[in-house]
Design a protein around this motif. Sequence first.
Motif, PDB file in Angstrom:
ATOM      1  N   ILE A  29       0.437  -1.062   0.091  1.00 35.01           N
ATOM      2  CA  ILE A  29       0.202  -0.105  -0.275  1.00 35.01           C
ATOM      3  C   ILE A  29       1.067   1.253  -0.037  1.00 35.01           C
ATOM      4  CG2 ILE A  29      -1.240   1.440   1.305  1.00 35.01           C
ATOM      5  CD1 ILE A  29      -3.400  -1.251   2.314  1.00 35.01           C
ATOM      6  N   ASP A  30       1.789   1.224   0.880  1.00 34.22           N
ATOM      7  CA  ASP A  30       2.807   2.682   0.916  1.00 34.22           C
ATOM      8  C   ASP A  30       3.463   2.328  -0.795  1.00 34.22           C
ATOM      9  OD1 ASP A  30       2.238   2.471   3.373  1.00 34.22           O
ATOM     10  OD2 ASP A  30       3.955   1.988   4.055  1.00 34.22           O
ATOM     11  N   LEU A  31       3.812   1.279  -0.408  1.00 34.96           N
ATOM     12  CA  LEU A  31       4.896   1.229  -2.132  1.00 34.96           C
ATOM     13  C   LEU A  31       3.601   2.072  -3.197  1.00 34.96           C
ATOM     14  CD1 LEU A  31       6.812  -2.247  -2.282  1.00 34.96           C
ATOM     15  CD2 LEU A  31       7.832   0.840  -1.913  1.00 34.96           C
ATOM     16  N   HIS A  32       2.480   1.616  -3.183  1.00 34.33           N
ATOM     17  CA  HIS A  32       1.315   2.590  -4.458  1.00 34.33           C
ATOM     18  C   HIS A  32       1.112   3.790  -4.463  1.00 34.33           C
ATOM     19  CE1 HIS A  32      -2.842   3.154  -5.869  1.00 34.33           C
ATOM     20  NE2 HIS A  32      -2.061   2.638  -6.864  1.00 34.33           N
ATOM     21  N   GLN A  33       1.225   3.813  -3.419  1.00 34.29           N
ATOM     22  CA  GLN A  33       1.081   5.735  -2.673  1.00 34.29           C
ATOM     23  C   GLN A  33       1.922   6.568  -2.731  1.00 34.29           C
ATOM     24  OE1 GLN A  33       0.336   6.135   1.796  1.00 34.29           O
ATOM     25  NE2 GLN A  33      -1.921   5.233   1.606  1.00 34.29           N
ATOM     26  N   GLN A  34       3.645   5.922  -3.439  1.00 34.15           N
ATOM     27  CA  GLN A  34       4.463   6.281  -3.868  1.00 34.15           C
ATOM     28  C   GLN A  34       4.911   6.519  -4.833  1.00 34.15           C
ATOM     29  OE1 GLN A  34       7.939   4.794  -1.565  1.00 34.15           O
ATOM     30  NE2 GLN A  34       7.007   5.154   0.972  1.00 34.15           N
ATOM     31  N   GLY A  35       4.366   5.455  -6.154  1.00 37.70           N
ATOM     32  CA  GLY A  35       3.645   5.363  -7.010  1.00 37.70           C
ATOM     33  C   GLY A  35       5.141   4.372  -7.824  1.00 37.70           C
ATOM     34  N   PHE A  36       5.435   3.578  -6.693  1.00 32.81           N
ATOM     35  CA  PHE A  36       6.526   2.407  -7.234  1.00 32.81           C
ATOM     36  C   PHE A  36       5.878   0.965  -8.284  1.00 32.81           C
ATOM     37  CE2 PHE A  36       9.169   4.913  -3.974  1.00 32.81           C
ATOM     38  CZ  PHE A  36      10.212   5.062  -5.215  1.00 32.81           C
ATOM     39  N   ILE A  37       4.214   0.816  -7.861  1.00 32.57           N
ATOM     40  CA  ILE A  37       4.032  -0.383  -7.892  1.00 32.57           C
ATOM     41  C   ILE A  37       2.838   0.373  -8.908  1.00 32.57           C
ATOM     42  CG2 ILE A  37       5.231  -1.785  -6.561  1.00 32.57           C
ATOM     43  CD1 ILE A  37       2.444  -2.240  -4.752  1.00 32.57           C
ATOM     44  N   SER A  38       1.719  -0.867  -9.092  1.00 34.18           N
ATOM     45  CA  SER A  38       0.920  -0.447 -10.520  1.00 34.18           C
ATOM     46  C   SER A  38      -0.349  -0.469  -8.938  1.00 34.18           C
ATOM     47  CB  SER A  38       0.400  -0.835 -11.418  1.00 34.18           C
ATOM     48  OG  SER A  38       0.238  -2.652 -11.570  1.00 34.18           O
ATOM     49  N   SER A  39      -1.760  -0.646  -9.496  1.00 33.89           N
ATOM     50  CA  SER A  39      -2.849  -0.522  -9.233  1.00 33.89           C
ATOM     51  C   SER A  39      -3.544  -1.844  -9.061  1.00 33.89           C
ATOM     52  CB  SER A  39      -4.005  -0.144  -9.257  1.00 33.89           C
ATOM     53  OG  SER A  39      -3.881   1.456  -9.418  1.00 33.89           O
ATOM     54  N   ALA A  40      -2.877  -2.849 -10.071  1.00 40.22           N
ATOM     55  CA  ALA A  40      -3.144  -4.357 -10.605  1.00 40.22           C
ATOM     56  C   ALA A  40      -1.935  -4.896  -9.370  1.00 40.22           C
ATOM     57  CB  ALA A  40      -2.678  -4.739 -11.815  1.00 40.22           C
ATOM     58  N   GLU A  41      -1.140  -4.283  -9.320  1.00 42.02           N
ATOM     59  CA  GLU A  41      -0.459  -5.646  -8.220  1.00 42.02           C
ATOM     60  C   GLU A  41      -0.682  -5.307  -6.796  1.00 42.02           C
ATOM     61  OE1 GLU A  41       2.864  -8.123  -7.177  1.00 42.02           O
ATOM     62  OE2 GLU A  41       1.703  -7.886  -9.568  1.00 42.02           O
ATOM     63  N   LEU A  42      -1.333  -3.908  -6.545  1.00 42.40           N
ATOM     64  CA  LEU A  42      -1.303  -4.145  -5.535  1.00 42.40           C
ATOM     65  C   LEU A  42      -3.211  -4.811  -5.160  1.00 42.40           C
ATOM     66  CD1 LEU A  42      -1.387  -2.398  -2.166  1.00 42.40           C
ATOM     67  CD2 LEU A  42      -3.307  -0.500  -3.813  1.00 42.40           C
ATOM     68  N   GLU A  43      -3.601  -5.444  -6.029  1.00 37.11           N
ATOM     69  CA  GLU A  43      -4.837  -5.979  -6.042  1.00 37.11           C
ATOM     70  C   GLU A  43      -4.808  -7.208  -6.370  1.00 37.11           C
ATOM     71  OE1 GLU A  43      -7.194  -4.855  -9.228  1.00 37.11           O
ATOM     72  OE2 GLU A  43      -8.518  -2.975  -8.728  1.00 37.11           O
ATOM     73  N   ARG A  44      -3.620  -7.275  -6.572  1.00 33.69           N
ATOM     74  CA  ARG A  44      -3.318  -8.879  -6.388  1.00 33.69           C
ATOM     75  C   ARG A  44      -2.558  -9.148  -4.848  1.00 33.69           C
ATOM     76  NH1 ARG A  44      -0.846  -8.943 -11.620  1.00 33.69           N
ATOM     77  NH2 ARG A  44       0.676  -7.901 -10.753  1.00 33.69           N
ATOM     78  N   ARG A  45      -1.646  -8.842  -4.190  1.00 30.52           N
ATOM     79  CA  ARG A  45      -1.387  -8.193  -3.282  1.00 30.52           C
ATOM     80  C   ARG A  45      -3.035  -8.711  -1.932  1.00 30.52           C
ATOM     81  NH1 ARG A  45       3.594 -10.879  -2.961  1.00 30.52           N
ATOM     82  NH2 ARG A  45       4.449  -9.694  -4.683  1.00 30.52           N
ATOM     83  N   ASP A  46      -3.547  -7.255  -2.308  1.00 36.11           N
ATOM     84  CA  ASP A  46      -4.577  -7.770  -1.544  1.00 36.11           C
ATOM     85  C   ASP A  46      -5.564  -9.146  -1.428  1.00 36.11           C
ATOM     86  OD1 ASP A  46      -6.994  -6.657   0.166  1.00 36.11           O
ATOM     87  OD2 ASP A  46      -8.087  -6.377  -1.866  1.00 36.11           O
ATOM     88  N   ALA A  47      -5.739 -10.035  -2.767  1.00 31.50           N
ATOM     89  CA  ALA A  47      -6.307 -10.954  -2.688  1.00 31.50           C
ATOM     90  C   ALA A  47      -5.813 -12.256  -2.127  1.00 31.50           C
ATOM     91  CB  ALA A  47      -6.478 -11.719  -4.619  1.00 31.50           C
ATOM     92  N   ALA A  48      -4.156 -11.772  -2.345  1.00 35.11           N
ATOM     93  CA  ALA A  48      -3.545 -13.303  -1.269  1.00 35.11           C
ATOM     94  C   ALA A  48      -3.513 -13.131   0.813  1.00 35.11           C
ATOM     95  CB  ALA A  48      -2.125 -12.774  -2.016  1.00 35.11           C
TER      96      ALA A  48
END
Length: 362
Positions: free
Chosen positions: A117-136
């Motif tokens: 979540i912190d990496l996504h807020q800093q723009g280092f990962i995409s929303s799709a990658e965050l959604e995969r981590r949420d599903a995991a």
Amino acid sequence: MAAAVAVLALLSACGKKEPAPEPERAVRTLVVAGDSAGLTHEYAAELRARTESRLSFRVGGKLLERRAGLGDVVKPGQLLARLDGQDLLLAQEAAKAAMNAARVNRDQSGADYKRFIDLHQQGFISSAELERRDAAFKAAQAQLDQAKAQASAQGNQSDYAQLKADAAGVITAVYAEPGMVVGAGTQVLQLAHDGPRDVVFSVPEHLIASLRGAAARPGALKVKLWGSDQPAQAIQLREVAAAADPTTRTFLVKADAGKIDARLGQTATVSLELPKQDKVIKLPLSAVLEQQGKTSVWVLDGASMTLKLQAIQVGGAEGNEVVVAGGLTPGQEVVTAGVHVLTPGQKVKRYVPPAASAAASR
């Protein structure tokens, strides 16, 4: 020569004697007449608990001990029997270990998800990658919930290795002994619950209609305990089986025992009093005999003083008398004693008591 033959013929004729006539047997008789009778049917019965439970384990295993025996009084929650639960305990430990592993996996997935979540807020990962981590993380949480449920179910399995009484009562039957391997649902003990009692008996199918009709009258159904000096007590019909027993072709009937002071399993006699009938014929039990599968009586022909066997239909009993449903008409004379030694067409005479014959000779 001719004279010798004549002498021999004369001697042989003198040697032959006619058989003595059979003596006339004196018999007691009764001239039947119409009477009123209230038929009574009697049935052998047993006192049972209204609620009986056949207790069994919910899991299979080897029976280690049985702490309750036949006739023991038990309380709710009392331990009655115990299985060897070693395998169940091992399975429970395995389920707990799987639950702990699922919890660690969930915690790790949760920590990873927070970092992403912190990496996504800093723009280092995409929303799709965050959604995969949420599903995991959600999958790890679901696996933990599943492991918890399995551990709880396995804990219940371990508790099922102990058979406990679910109500107060008396053990009335034992089906398993220590050392036996029993399956889930195999009957181990039978528990008769404390509370209302029933008088249980069987009735032939052709009498069910009369039972229902007569039992509606107060006091028509009574029970008397065997070996008891107490008078017969009225009981109330409670239940009649919907189908006949396939072997005996009788219907199981249960009546409310009320406040009868009796032990479980005690035997009793249930009597059903039917309404009185007019113009019925009653005979003493000694007048009736069974021959060739038929109930019969000896009827005396007054003109020739000979006997004739006549079949009758029995409608019931009233004390020591038989109620005849058919086969006789009022006015016929029936032998009432010694019926098993008589023969058809036998010449007899009416029995006259000594006192009566002495009075007649004066």
